[in-house]
Design a protein around this motif. Structure first.
Motif, short mmCIF file in Angstrom:
data_model
loop_
_atom_site.label_atom_id
_atom_site.label_comp_id
_atom_site.label_asym_id
_atom_site.label_seq_id
_atom_site.Cartn_x
_atom_site.Cartn_y
_atom_site.Cartn_z
N MET A 1 103.37 35.14 80.47
CA MET A 1 101.96 34.94 80.78
C MET A 1 101.66 35.32 82.22
SD MET A 1 101.00 31.38 78.79
CE MET A 1 99.25 31.58 79.25
N ALA A 2 100.46 35.81 82.43
CA ALA A 2 99.97 36.11 83.78
C ALA A 2 98.44 36.05 83.73
CB ALA A 2 100.43 37.48 84.25
N ASP A 3 97.86 35.45 84.74
CA ASP A 3 96.39 35.36 84.86
C ASP A 3 95.74 34.76 83.62
OD1 ASP A 3 96.59 36.66 87.37
OD2 ASP A 3 96.67 38.60 86.36
N GLY A 4 96.40 33.77 83.02
CA GLY A 4 95.81 33.09 81.87
C GLY A 4 95.92 33.85 80.56
N LYS A 5 96.58 34.99 80.58
CA LYS A 5 96.70 35.81 79.37
C LYS A 5 98.15 35.88 78.90
CE LYS A 5 92.86 38.94 80.61
NZ LYS A 5 91.95 38.65 79.49
N LEU A 6 98.32 36.06 77.60
CA LEU A 6 99.63 36.37 77.04
C LEU A 6 99.80 37.88 77.16
CD1 LEU A 6 102.21 35.90 75.52
CD2 LEU A 6 100.91 35.71 73.40
N VAL A 7 100.64 38.28 78.13
CA VAL A 7 100.75 39.70 78.48
C VAL A 7 101.75 40.42 77.59
CG1 VAL A 7 101.38 41.32 80.32
CG2 VAL A 7 100.06 39.26 80.86
N GLU A 8 102.87 39.75 77.30
CA GLU A 8 103.89 40.39 76.48
C GLU A 8 104.72 39.31 75.79
OE1 GLU A 8 107.44 43.75 77.08
OE2 GLU A 8 105.76 43.65 78.49
N GLU A 9 105.14 39.58 74.57
CA GLU A 9 106.03 38.65 73.88
C GLU A 9 107.06 39.45 73.09
OE1 GLU A 9 105.04 36.57 70.21
OE2 GLU A 9 102.98 37.29 70.42
N GLY A 10 108.20 38.80 72.86
CA GLY A 10 109.24 39.47 72.11
C GLY A 10 110.51 38.64 72.10
N SER A 11 111.56 39.24 71.60
CA SER A 11 112.87 38.57 71.63
C SER A 11 113.36 38.56 73.08
CB SER A 11 113.86 39.32 70.75
OG SER A 11 114.13 40.60 71.33
N PRO A 12 114.34 37.70 73.40
CA PRO A 12 114.90 37.73 74.76
C PRO A 12 115.39 39.12 75.16
CG PRO A 12 115.65 35.76 73.61
CD PRO A 12 114.91 36.58 72.59
N GLU A 13 116.00 39.83 74.22
CA GLU A 13 116.49 41.18 74.54
C GLU A 13 115.33 42.10 74.90
OE1 GLU A 13 119.36 44.66 72.65
OE2 GLU A 13 118.25 43.34 71.29
N GLU A 14 114.25 42.03 74.10
CA GLU A 14 113.09 42.89 74.37
C GLU A 14 112.47 42.58 75.72
OE1 GLU A 14 111.52 43.65 69.78
OE2 GLU A 14 110.97 41.82 70.84
N ILE A 15 112.32 41.28 76.02
CA ILE A 15 111.64 40.87 77.24
C ILE A 15 112.48 41.16 78.48
CG2 ILE A 15 110.81 38.86 78.55
CD1 ILE A 15 108.85 39.77 76.38
N PHE A 16 113.76 40.82 78.42
CA PHE A 16 114.60 40.93 79.62
C PHE A 16 115.24 42.30 79.80
CE2 PHE A 16 114.52 36.29 78.90
CZ PHE A 16 114.05 35.89 80.15
N ASP A 17 115.56 42.96 78.70
CA ASP A 17 116.25 44.24 78.82
C ASP A 17 115.32 45.45 78.69
OD1 ASP A 17 118.58 42.79 79.08
OD2 ASP A 17 119.14 42.96 76.96
N HIS A 18 114.19 45.25 78.02
CA HIS A 18 113.27 46.38 77.80
C HIS A 18 111.82 45.96 78.04
CE1 HIS A 18 116.75 48.34 76.01
NE2 HIS A 18 116.90 47.29 75.23
N PRO A 19 111.50 45.39 79.21
CA PRO A 19 110.12 44.97 79.48
C PRO A 19 109.18 46.18 79.51
CG PRO A 19 111.42 44.92 81.50
CD PRO A 19 112.38 45.19 80.38
N GLN A 20 108.02 46.01 78.88
CA GLN A 20 107.08 47.13 78.77
C GLN A 20 105.99 47.07 79.84
OE1 GLN A 20 107.59 49.63 76.33
NE2 GLN A 20 109.52 48.47 76.23
#
Length: 259
Positions: free
Chosen positions: A228-247
């Protein structure tokens, strides 16, 4: 997000505004929390993480949007009962199904640990005292604190207090556990003992929503991570997607500072 038959809590376009909309603590968050999820919410300070968590049981009353928990929109003042009549929503009834653990342990200082543990089951659920105490002692034993049942909170370390706070919430047999930065007030050497209890809960299939700065926990234990940033859900995914392949560039920037 598409409907899921396994959904426990469905959050749709959730907003929380202050100062007539000048401050948007939550700005249109939509997410499904499914049974068995260990959903970890990360993001910079002021991103709306705690507001989101506290909105799930209406500790923060949303400005707009809906929260459907167990088939009931708990943001509505009135709901339809089994007889088809509109009646006032009993939010306390729904809160009983949500265990909440805060940064600060919120134990009653004038009560023993056992009394803290049994207060809600006896008063709210009308569990007989002997039964409530038996269950409380079993839960304390589970986190290695049965021998402290007759101690007072002031006699416990921060990590011990937080372990008590977790099993106190479990004593109400909730359907979901909400954790609001449960380790942020602890000394570093006490963090591990609390995270271990949370890991055990996760492995047993407890549905959990965890706001935390502990990225190791998010990566190891979470099955879904929300950024989350600025009150919005910016990105979601599996831990691998979020930590290894952030978009998203906001997530990439955040991770560059915390990892």
């Amino acid at each position: 997000m598409a409907a899921n038959a396994n959904s426990l809590i469905r959050v749709t376009d959730l907003k929380k505004h202050y100062n007539k909309g000048a401050i948007k603590a939550l700005d249109g968050v939509t997410v499904d929390i499914n049974r068995g999820d260990v959903m970890v919410v990360i993001g910079p300070s002021g991103s709306g993480k705690s507001t989101f968590l506290r909105s799930l049981n209406l500790m923060e009353e949303p400005t707009d949007g809906s929260i459907v928990f167990g088939g009931v929109d708990i943001t509505k003042k009135k709901v339809m009962n089994d007889e088809g009549k509109m009646v006032k929503l009993d939010i306390d009834l729904h809160r009983r199904k949500m265990g909440m653990v805060f940064q600060h342990f919120n134990l009653f200082p004038h009560m023993t640990i056992l009394e803290n543990m049994t207060l809600a089951p006896i008063q709210v659920k009308h569990v007989p005292k002997a039964e409530a105490e038996e269950k409380a002692l079993a839960l304390l034993d589970r986190v290695g604190l049965k021998d402290r049942a007759n101690a007072y909170p002031i006699q416990l370390s921060g990590g011990q207090k937080q372990r008590v706070a977790i099993v106190r919430a479990l004593a109400m047999e909730p359907e979901v556990m909400l954790f609001d930065e449960p380790t942020s007030a602890l000394d570093p050497e006490m963090v591990g003992e609390v995270l271990d209890v949370m890991k055990e809960l996760a492995h047993e299939g407890m549905t959990m929503v965890v706001v935390t700065h502990e990225m190791g926990f998010a990566r190891e234990v979470g099955n879904r991570v929300l950024f989350m940033a600025d009150g919005k859900l910016v990105e979601e995914g599996s831990p691998e997607e979020i930590f290894d392949h952030p978009q998203h560039h906001r997530l990439q920037d955040f991770l560059s500072k915390v990892l």
